[in-house]
Design a protein around this motif. Structure first.
Motif, PDB file in Angstrom:
ATOM      1  N   LEU A 204       4.640   1.567   0.229  1.00 19.49           N
ATOM      2  CA  LEU A 204       3.143   1.320   1.210  1.00 19.49           C
ATOM      3  C   LEU A 204       3.548   1.363   2.503  1.00 19.49           C
ATOM      4  CD1 LEU A 204       0.947  -0.783   0.557  1.00 19.49           C
ATOM      5  CD2 LEU A 204       2.871  -3.136   0.755  1.00 19.49           C
ATOM      6  N   TYR A 223       3.365  -9.858   2.883  1.00 19.57           N
ATOM      7  CA  TYR A 223       3.884  -8.142   2.735  1.00 19.57           C
ATOM      8  C   TYR A 223       5.797  -8.929   2.264  1.00 19.57           C
ATOM      9  CZ  TYR A 223       0.137  -5.623   4.798  1.00 19.57           C
ATOM     10  OH  TYR A 223      -1.104  -6.251   4.244  1.00 19.57           O
ATOM     11  N   ARG A 227       6.919  -7.918  -0.589  1.00 18.16           N
ATOM     12  CA  ARG A 227       8.447  -6.099  -0.918  1.00 18.16           C
ATOM     13  C   ARG A 227       9.247  -6.421  -1.346  1.00 18.16           C
ATOM     14  NH1 ARG A 227      11.394  -4.996   4.032  1.00 18.16           N
ATOM     15  NH2 ARG A 227      13.106  -3.419   3.750  1.00 18.16           N
ATOM     16  N   LEU A 230       8.350  -4.092  -4.221  1.00 21.83           N
ATOM     17  CA  LEU A 230       8.519  -3.019  -3.524  1.00 21.83           C
ATOM     18  C   LEU A 230       9.854  -2.414  -3.585  1.00 21.83           C
ATOM     19  CD1 LEU A 230       6.203  -2.546  -0.301  1.00 21.83           C
ATOM     20  CD2 LEU A 230       5.916  -1.683  -2.921  1.00 21.83           C
ATOM     21  N   TRP A 237       8.605   0.435   2.349  1.00 28.14           N
ATOM     22  CA  TRP A 237       7.692  -0.326   2.916  1.00 28.14           C
ATOM     23  C   TRP A 237       7.999   0.144   4.704  1.00 28.14           C
ATOM     24  CZ3 TRP A 237       8.512  -5.585   6.489  1.00 28.14           C
ATOM     25  CH2 TRP A 237       7.258  -6.577   6.391  1.00 28.14           C
ATOM     26  N   TRP A 256       4.970  -7.340  11.387  1.00 29.46           N
ATOM     27  CA  TRP A 256       5.845  -7.553  10.515  1.00 29.46           C
ATOM     28  C   TRP A 256       6.280  -8.882  10.905  1.00 29.46           C
ATOM     29  CZ3 TRP A 256      10.768  -9.058  10.780  1.00 29.46           C
ATOM     30  CH2 TRP A 256      11.557  -7.772  11.014  1.00 29.46           C
ATOM     31  N   PRO A 265      11.284  -3.652   7.764  1.00 27.07           N
ATOM     32  CA  PRO A 265      10.494  -2.698   7.523  1.00 27.07           C
ATOM     33  C   PRO A 265      11.571  -1.472   6.206  1.00 27.07           C
ATOM     34  CG  PRO A 265       8.964  -3.184   8.725  1.00 27.07           C
ATOM     35  CD  PRO A 265       9.907  -4.697   9.253  1.00 27.07           C
TER      36      PRO A 265
END
Length: 428
Positions: A204, A223, A227, A230, A237, A256, A265
């Protein structure tokens, strides 16, 4: 003079190369938070060359570093050891928060995102990528293929299969009427459903605050919630920090970081502000991802000595003068001032943002329909008043983008808000 230059521009430049204003502006020099045009008129700069002049125009520390380095050697390519490149990479790796980080320098944010996509798809052995609606990630063939903003994606052809996810725009779309927690839950459920209908994506990629999209963002925590999903699927990410990095949002050094503390990330891309006008972009990733390529590569111009010298000097100035703190303080004042002056304007749908990254969305009064004509008129009126701002937005380019250098003084914030107030009033 500018008319003659404009005629020459049109004869040799592509038609799709965007210019602001019906009578385009030639900027000849700058100092601090101000620039001058070819006729000698001074402007307060609230756009910084698209968020690129991060600290100040003609910052002495940066110009001195560039001059001294240029007097020694400007360029040698990555085929030779390069001390300024290693020194800046060491600092960026520490600041990234990524464990065992490796850094690769490029010449732009586009190239940085292109590199991140190469790494992610190679590492995951998948050419499927998740991206956010209303997003923008650059102008290369792969970057426009994952850009979720029709106005900046000129082709549907792409080496990647792109699937677009909800959540980048809080106040539009099917979940806009939900509270923040329910909005996040709905977006996460949509992501889970999407993953149930496709082969496992590589990554992503998301901007913490969408830049070209009009400085839109999701609620804090989205996010981090993404996460968890993900990670359960092994999906990487990528945080596109090209516009949000280096403390511009005030509250955090990286965008972030507003989304929780479950770790950095897998990949971070950066550019723009770190060079203060010099061409620097880059990618940070943990070693196993960065080293997954099984072929040789170089960068002819990425990490060249003169740009690295600029980046080192600029980053040092930013940290030593706490420009992140200044963005938080002065940016907070500016956004409240803009909310106050637009409160009675029926054509201002929203004033949003963080730090010195502020969007003013314009719509036709009484509707949610974009008003690009007024946005263009306000841009021109602000220029006439001595202020330069930008524009953007995924709904027909009707958001004003306000992003001054991070050294902005309180008096300059007040001056800029007053000029923008006059420009808005004159275009009602």
């Amino acid at each position: 003079m500018s008319g003659e230059l404009y005629d020459r521009h049109r004869r040799v430049m592509p038609d799709w190369l965007a210019l602001y204003y019906d009578d385009p502006l030639e900027i000849t020099h700058g100092e601090g938070r101000h620039v001058w045009d070819a006729e000698g008129r001074r402007y307060l700069d609230f756009f910084g060359g698209i968020l690129t002049t991060m600290t100040a125009h003609a910052l002495p520390e940066v110009t001195k570093a560039v001059s001294e380095q240029a007097g020694r050697i400007i360029h040698s390519s990555t085929l030779y050891l390069n001390r300024p490149m290693v020194e800046l990479a060491e600092r960026v790796a520490r600041l990234s928060g990524i464990p065992d980080a490796r850094v690769f320098f490029t010449t732009s944010g586009t190239e940085a995102n292109d590199t991140a996509l190469l790494l992610a798809t190679t590492y995951r052995r998948s050419n499927t990528v998740l991206a956010m609606r209303n997003s923008y990630h650059g102008r290369s063939f792969s970057a426009v293929g994952i850009t979720g903003n029709r106005g900046w994606s000129p082709t549907s052809l792409s080496p990647l299969q792109t699937l677009y996810v909800h959540g980048g725009v809080r106040t539009r779309g099917p979940y806009a009427d939900l509270g923040d927690a329910d909005f996040i839950a709905a977006c996460v459920e949509d992501l889970r459903d999407l993953l149930g209908h496709t082969r496992a994506p590589a990554a992503l990629i998301a901007e913490p605050i969408q830049g070209v999209g009009g400085f839109t963002s999701p609620p804090d925590g989205l996010y981090a919630a993404f996460r968890e999903v993900l990670d359960a699927h092994g999906i990487l990410w990528i945080a596109d920090e090209v516009q949000t990095g280096w403390g511009r949002t005030g509250e955090h050094f990286w965008g972030w970081q507003a989304h929780g503390s479950n770790g950095p990330p897998d990949i971070v891309t950066f550019a723009k502000g770190i060079g203060n006008g010099m061409s620097i972009g880059g990618v940070v990733a943990r070693a196993e991802i960065m080293n997954c390529l099984d072929a040789n590569s170089i960068s002819t111009f990425g990490g060249t000595q003169v740009t690295m010298a600029a980046g080192l000097a600029n980053l040092s100035y930013l940290l030593e003068h706490d420009l992140q703190g200044n963005a938080r303080r002065v940016g907070g004042l500016l956004i409240e001032r803009l909310r106050a002056v637009t409160a009675q304007d029926p054509g201002v749908r929203e004033v949003r943002g963080r730090g010195l990254m502020i969007g003013v969305e314009l719509t036709r009064p009484g509707t949610d329909r974009a008003d690009p004509d007024r946005a263009a008129a306000v841009l021109a009126a602000a220029r006439a008043g001595g202020l330069l701002v930008g524009k953007g937005g995924g709904h027909d380019t009707s958001a004003l983008r306000v992003a001054p250098p991070l050294s902005l003084a309180v008096t300059e914030a007040e001056e800029g808000a007053a000029i923008l107030d006059d420009a808005l009033r004159s275009t009602r």
